[in-house]
Motif scaffolding. Structure first.
Motif, PDB file in Angstrom:
ATOM      1  N   GLU A 162      36.403  62.949  63.516  1.00  0.00           N
ATOM      2  CA  GLU A 162      36.662  62.217  62.285  1.00  0.00           C
ATOM      3  C   GLU A 162      35.542  61.240  61.908  1.00  0.00           C
ATOM      4  OE1 GLU A 162      38.655  62.376  64.906  1.00  0.00           O
ATOM      5  OE2 GLU A 162      40.782  62.420  64.371  1.00  0.00           O
ATOM      6  N   SER A 163      34.800  60.768  62.918  1.00  0.00           N
ATOM      7  CA  SER A 163      33.837  59.699  62.645  1.00  0.00           C
ATOM      8  C   SER A 163      32.376  60.141  62.765  1.00  0.00           C
ATOM      9  CB  SER A 163      34.094  58.527  63.608  1.00  0.00           C
ATOM     10  OG  SER A 163      33.995  58.952  64.951  1.00  0.00           O
ATOM     11  N   ILE A 164      32.149  61.450  62.951  1.00  0.00           N
ATOM     12  CA  ILE A 164      30.783  61.949  63.132  1.00  0.00           C
ATOM     13  C   ILE A 164      30.501  63.005  62.062  1.00  0.00           C
ATOM     14  CG2 ILE A 164      29.231  63.187  64.697  1.00  0.00           C
ATOM     15  CD1 ILE A 164      30.828  61.888  67.016  1.00  0.00           C
ATOM     16  N   ASP A 165      29.504  62.746  61.226  1.00  0.00           N
ATOM     17  CA  ASP A 165      29.205  63.634  60.101  1.00  0.00           C
ATOM     18  C   ASP A 165      28.894  65.054  60.553  1.00  0.00           C
ATOM     19  OD1 ASP A 165      29.573  61.487  58.440  1.00  0.00           O
ATOM     20  OD2 ASP A 165      27.434  61.022  58.231  1.00  0.00           O
ATOM     21  N   GLU A 170      30.448  59.863  78.249  1.00  0.00           N
ATOM     22  CA  GLU A 170      30.172  58.859  77.232  1.00  0.00           C
ATOM     23  C   GLU A 170      31.074  59.106  76.020  1.00  0.00           C
ATOM     24  OE1 GLU A 170      26.142  58.089  76.169  1.00  0.00           O
ATOM     25  OE2 GLU A 170      25.382  58.657  78.144  1.00  0.00           O
ATOM     26  N   GLU A 171      31.495  58.054  75.367  1.00  0.00           N
ATOM     27  CA  GLU A 171      32.331  58.167  74.175  1.00  0.00           C
ATOM     28  C   GLU A 171      31.460  58.041  72.930  1.00  0.00           C
ATOM     29  OE1 GLU A 171      35.497  55.359  74.339  1.00  0.00           O
ATOM     30  OE2 GLU A 171      36.302  56.137  76.227  1.00  0.00           O
ATOM     31  N   LEU A 172      31.392  59.113  72.148  1.00  0.00           N
ATOM     32  CA  LEU A 172      30.584  59.119  70.929  1.00  0.00           C
ATOM     33  C   LEU A 172      31.509  58.909  69.741  1.00  0.00           C
ATOM     34  CD1 LEU A 172      28.372  62.262  71.749  1.00  0.00           C
ATOM     35  CD2 LEU A 172      28.062  59.879  72.486  1.00  0.00           C
ATOM     36  N   GLU A 200      25.242  57.924  64.775  1.00  0.00           N
ATOM     37  CA  GLU A 200      24.092  57.365  65.499  1.00  0.00           C
ATOM     38  C   GLU A 200      24.205  57.667  66.989  1.00  0.00           C
ATOM     39  OE1 GLU A 200      21.825  53.058  66.199  1.00  0.00           O
ATOM     40  OE2 GLU A 200      23.555  53.206  64.837  1.00  0.00           O
ATOM     41  N   GLU A 201      25.396  57.463  67.550  1.00  0.00           N
ATOM     42  CA  GLU A 201      25.601  57.742  68.980  1.00  0.00           C
ATOM     43  C   GLU A 201      25.468  59.239  69.265  1.00  0.00           C
ATOM     44  OE1 GLU A 201      28.680  54.022  69.841  1.00  0.00           O
ATOM     45  OE2 GLU A 201      29.426  56.078  69.775  1.00  0.00           O
ATOM     46  N   TRP A 202      25.956  60.068  68.332  1.00  0.00           N
ATOM     47  CA  TRP A 202      25.836  61.519  68.481  1.00  0.00           C
ATOM     48  C   TRP A 202      24.371  61.936  68.538  1.00  0.00           C
ATOM     49  CZ3 TRP A 202      28.835  65.920  69.004  1.00  0.00           C
ATOM     50  CH2 TRP A 202      28.258  67.131  68.627  1.00  0.00           C
ATOM     51  N   ASP A 203      23.572  61.455  67.605  1.00  0.00           N
ATOM     52  CA  ASP A 203      22.148  61.813  67.558  1.00  0.00           C
ATOM     53  C   ASP A 203      21.430  61.356  68.826  1.00  0.00           C
ATOM     54  OD1 ASP A 203      22.520  62.923  65.062  1.00  0.00           O
ATOM     55  OD2 ASP A 203      21.887  61.126  63.977  1.00  0.00           O
TER      56      ASP A 203
END
Length: 592
Positions: free
Chosen positions: A70-73, A11-13, A17-20
C-alpha cells in the motif's frame, strides 16, 4: 554496559525510498510483499526458514525484507491481491518470483538464486508475467459501453504443456495431441517451438540434475525441437492443471497403458524419459515454467459472466452481513504411517507448519487391523492391500487434524500423487519421504471422508471440560497449543466472564473451606476460557496434563504439565479441571 544491538532478520520496508535503498544491497534480496488488510501477514511461517538459511549461509550476500504494497509505488499493481508474493532481486533486478506461502519452493529458489548472486551460476532477469501489462490493460478490468453492463475480470489459471522431441518430430502424433487438447475443452493461449540446451534442461528439471538418468534426459530433450503450450480452460482456468495431467496420464508409459490406455503417454510414450509430453505438477511449477518459456507472457483475463455480475449488482446485504464473507478454515485428517513417523516425524511436522497449516490435534495412534480395513475398504481388491494393512499396523501412526482455508485440497497438493510421486512430482512431500511402494502419508480426500475417518480413528474419544483461569488467560493460546500437542481435540471454546453465582456453583465442593471466597473472587476478576476437549480416557489424561494443583509440586513430579509451566500459586494455578463426579451441565450452559 551498553545494550547489544538487536539483529533484525527481515527489514521492514514501508515507503519507496526504503524500497529503492534495499534493492541496492549486494547479492540476493528476498522480499515478502504483503498488504495489511490481508490478516496475519507478512508470511509468519517463513521466519524460521529465513533464520535457518541466514545462519547456514552466514553471508552478507543474502538479505530478507517485508514490504507493504500500500505504501510503495513500485508495488502498486500488487494492491488488491491477498496472495503471498515473494520477490527475489539480484543487483536491483527481478530474478525470480514465487506466489504462495510454500516454504519448500521458496527454500529451493533461495538456494538456486544465492548461487547466481554469488557468481556460481548465470543470472537471468525476468518480468512478472502476471503484471507486465497491468498498467496498459487497466481499463480492461472493468470494460463496458455503460455502467449497467460492466463485466468484472481477473487473471485466468494457466498451465504448461510440452510436446517432447519424439512427438514434435511426428506430425501425426502432434496433430492427435492437439485434437485431444481441443476435445477436452482446453484453450491454447501460448504456443512456441524451442530448442533446449543442457542448461535449459537443468532449469526445467532441477530435481533430476544429480540423478543417474540426467545425461540421458539431456540427450533426449536436446535431440530436437520441443513445442511449449500455455493451456487454460473455461472462464477462469480453474482445474486446468489437474485436467491436463489427467489427459497426459501416468509418468511411466507402461503404467499409463494399464491404468489409462486412452492417455497421451499410453499412446505415444516409450519410456520414463521418452514419455511424449510434460505437464506442470502444481500452480507454482506452472508459474515458474511460464516465466521460463514465455518471459513476457500476459495472462488472459478470467471473466465473471454477465448473469453472475447482475446478481452481484442486485444483491443488497442485510444489516451486518458481509458482501464477501471471510473464508472459514477447513479441517482435514492426515496419517503419517508408522515407518515415516519413526524416521521423519520432525521434518514432516516442520513442513506442515511452514506451509501455513494449524495442527488442531496431534495423536499417536496404534491402529488395529479392523480399523485399517475400515479406512481402506475401497482398496480391499488391490494387490497391495495386505501390505498396506501390515504397514499401517506395524507401529504407532501419527494422526494429525490440520486446519487451513481449503485444507483438504491444499494438503493433498502438497503431498503429491499417491503413486509414482518421485517421477511425477519429485519435489512433493510423498516423493521426498517415501521408502517403499506404499506412500508414507495418507490424506482424506473430501469433507465426508474426514468425518468418516475421524469416527474410525477416534471412535473411543470422550469429552472433557477445562477452564483456563483469569491468571493464565493471557497465556491461553500457549495452553491450548499444549493441549493439542498432547493429543486433545479442541471441539469448542469460548471466552467468558464468570459471575459470582456461577463461580460458586463451579466450586461448590470447596464451599466451607477458608480459601473459598478468595477462589470465587479470583475466578470473577477477569476473563476465563472454557474448552470442550476430546480424547481417549479424556478425564484421566486431562488431570495428568494439568498436573498437581500446587505448581511447586508440579515442577517436581510433572515438569511438563500445564501448572508446572503456567501456574503462579495454588490459587492462581492456570487451569480448572472438573472432577468425574462433578456435573458438566453448568459448563455446557456457559457455551450457549
Amino acid at each position: 554496559m551498553s545494550r547489544k544491538k538487536e539483529i533484525v532478520l527481515q527489514e521492514e520496508l514501508t515507503n519507496q525510498e526504503e524500497w529503492d535503498a534495499f534493492l541496492g544491497k549486494p547479492g540476493l534480496t528476498v522480499i515478502d510483499c504483503f498488504q495489511n488488510w490481508c490478516g496475519e501477514r507478512p508470511c509468519k511461517g517463513m521466519a524460521g526458514l529465513f533464520q535457518r538459511l541466514k545462519v547456514e549461509f552466514s553471508s552478507p550476500l543474502l538479505s530478507f525484507a517485508t514490504a507493504e504494497c500500500e505504501s510503495i509505488d513500485s508495488l502498486e499493481n500488487y494492491r488488491g491481491n491477498c496472495e503471498p508474493c515473494f520477490h527475489f532481486y539480484g543487483g536491483g533486478e527481478l530474478v525470480a518470483l514465487i506466489r504462495g506461502c510454500n516454504a519448500p519452493v521458496v527454500e529451493r529458489k533461495i538456494r538456486e538464486m544465492h548461487k547466481v548472486c554469488s557468481g556460481e551460476a548465470e543470472r537471468t532477469v525476468i518480468t512478472d508475467a502476471a503484471l507486465a501489462s497491468e498498467s496498459e490493460d487497466n481499463e480492461g478490468l472493468l470494460s463496458s459501453e455503460n455502467e449497467n453492463s460492466a463485466v468484472q475480470s481477473m487473471k485466468k489459471i494457466v498451465t504448461v504443456g510440452i510436446m517432447k522431441p519424439d512427438v514434435v518430430s511426428d506430425q501425426n502424433k502432434c496433430g492427435k495431441v492437439l485434437d485431444m487438447i481441443e476435445q477436452n475443452g482446453l484453450e491454447i493461449v501460448a504456443d512456441e517451438e524451442k530448442i533446449l540446451d543442457a542448461d535449459d534442461v537443468a532449469k526445467l528439471y532441477p530435481e533430476k540434475v544429480d540423478t543417474e538418468i540426467f545425461e540421458e534426459l539431456v540427450s533426449f530433450m536436446t535431440s530436437g525441437p520441443i513445442r511449449v503450450l500455455g493451456l487454460t480452460k473455461g472462464d477462469t482456468g480453474d482445474g486446468v492443471i489437474e485436467l491436463w495431467r489427467s489427459i497426459i496420464g501416468p509418468f511411466e508409459p507402461e503404467q499409463a497403458k494399464a491404468e489409462k490406455p486412452e492417455s497421451i503417454r499410453a499412446m505415444f510414450g516409450s519410456s520414463g524419459i521418452s514419455n511424449a509430453v510434460h505437464g506442470s505438477s502444481s500452480s507454482d511449477d506452472a508459474a515458474r515454467e511460464l516465466a521460463f518459456f514465455f518471459p513476457s507472457f500476459n495472462y488472459p483475463k478470467a471473466v465473471i459472466p454477465q448473469s453472475v455480475q447482475e446478481k452481484m449488482t442486485d444483491f443488497i446485504p442485510a444489516e451486518g452481513e458481509e458482501v464477501f464473507p471471510e473464508a472459514k478454515p477447513e479441517t482435514t485428517i492426515t496419517i503419517i504411517r508408522p515407518e515415516a513417523a519413526k524416521l521423519h516425524r520432525e521434518q514432516i511436522l516442520k513442513e506442515i507448519k511452514d506451509a501455513g497449516f494449524e495442527i488442531a490435534r496431534q495423536s499417536e495412534v496404534t491402529l488395529t487391523e479392523e480399523q485399517v480395513k475400515m479406512l481402506y475398504d475401497s482398496k480391499k481388491d488391490e494387490e497391495y492391500f495386505d501390505e498396506l494393512v501390515a504397514q499401517m499396523t506395524a507401529g504407532p501412526c501419527l494422526v494429525l487434524c490440520l486446519a487451513k482455508i481449503d485444507a483438504i485440497k491444499t494438503w493433498r497438493e502438497y503431498l503429491g500423487p499417491a503413486k509414482n510421486a518421485a517421477e511425477e512430482a519429485p519435489e512433493s512431500i510423498r516423493a521426498r519421504f517415501e521408502s517403499s511402494e506404499i506412500n508414507p502419508i495418507h490424506a482424506a480426500d473430501s469433507p465426508e471422508s474426514v468425518e468418516a475417518e475421524r469416527s474410525i480413528i477416534f471412535k473411543d474419544d470422550e469429552e472433557a471440560i477445562a477452564l483456563i483461569k483469569p491468571d493464565a488467560f493471557e497465556q491461553a493460546e500457549d495452553i491450548v497449543e499444549h493441549l493439542k500437542m498432547s493429543g486433545f481435540e479442541i471441539k469448542q471454546s469460548k471466552d467468558i466472564s464468570l459471575s459470582k453465582e456461577i463461580a460458586s456453583k463451579i466450586y461448590s465442593g470447596k464451599e466451607g473451606e477458608e480459601f473459598f471466597d478468595k477462589l470465587v473472587n479470583h475466578m470473577t476478576e477477569g476473563t476465563c476460557k472454557v474448552l470442550v476437549l476430546a480424547e481417549r480416557n479424556s478425564l484421566e489424561k486431562l488431570k495428568s496434563i494439568a498436573g498437581p494443583t500446587d505448581p511447586e509440586e508440579a515442577k517436581i513430579v510433572a515438569e511438563n504439565s500445564i501448572r508446572a509451566n503456567f501456574a503462579k500459586s495454588i490459587l492462581e494455578n492456570a487451569i480448572h479441571t472438573p472432577s468425574s463426579s462433578e456435573s458438566l451441565d453448568i459448563y455446557y450452559e456457559l457455551l450457549n
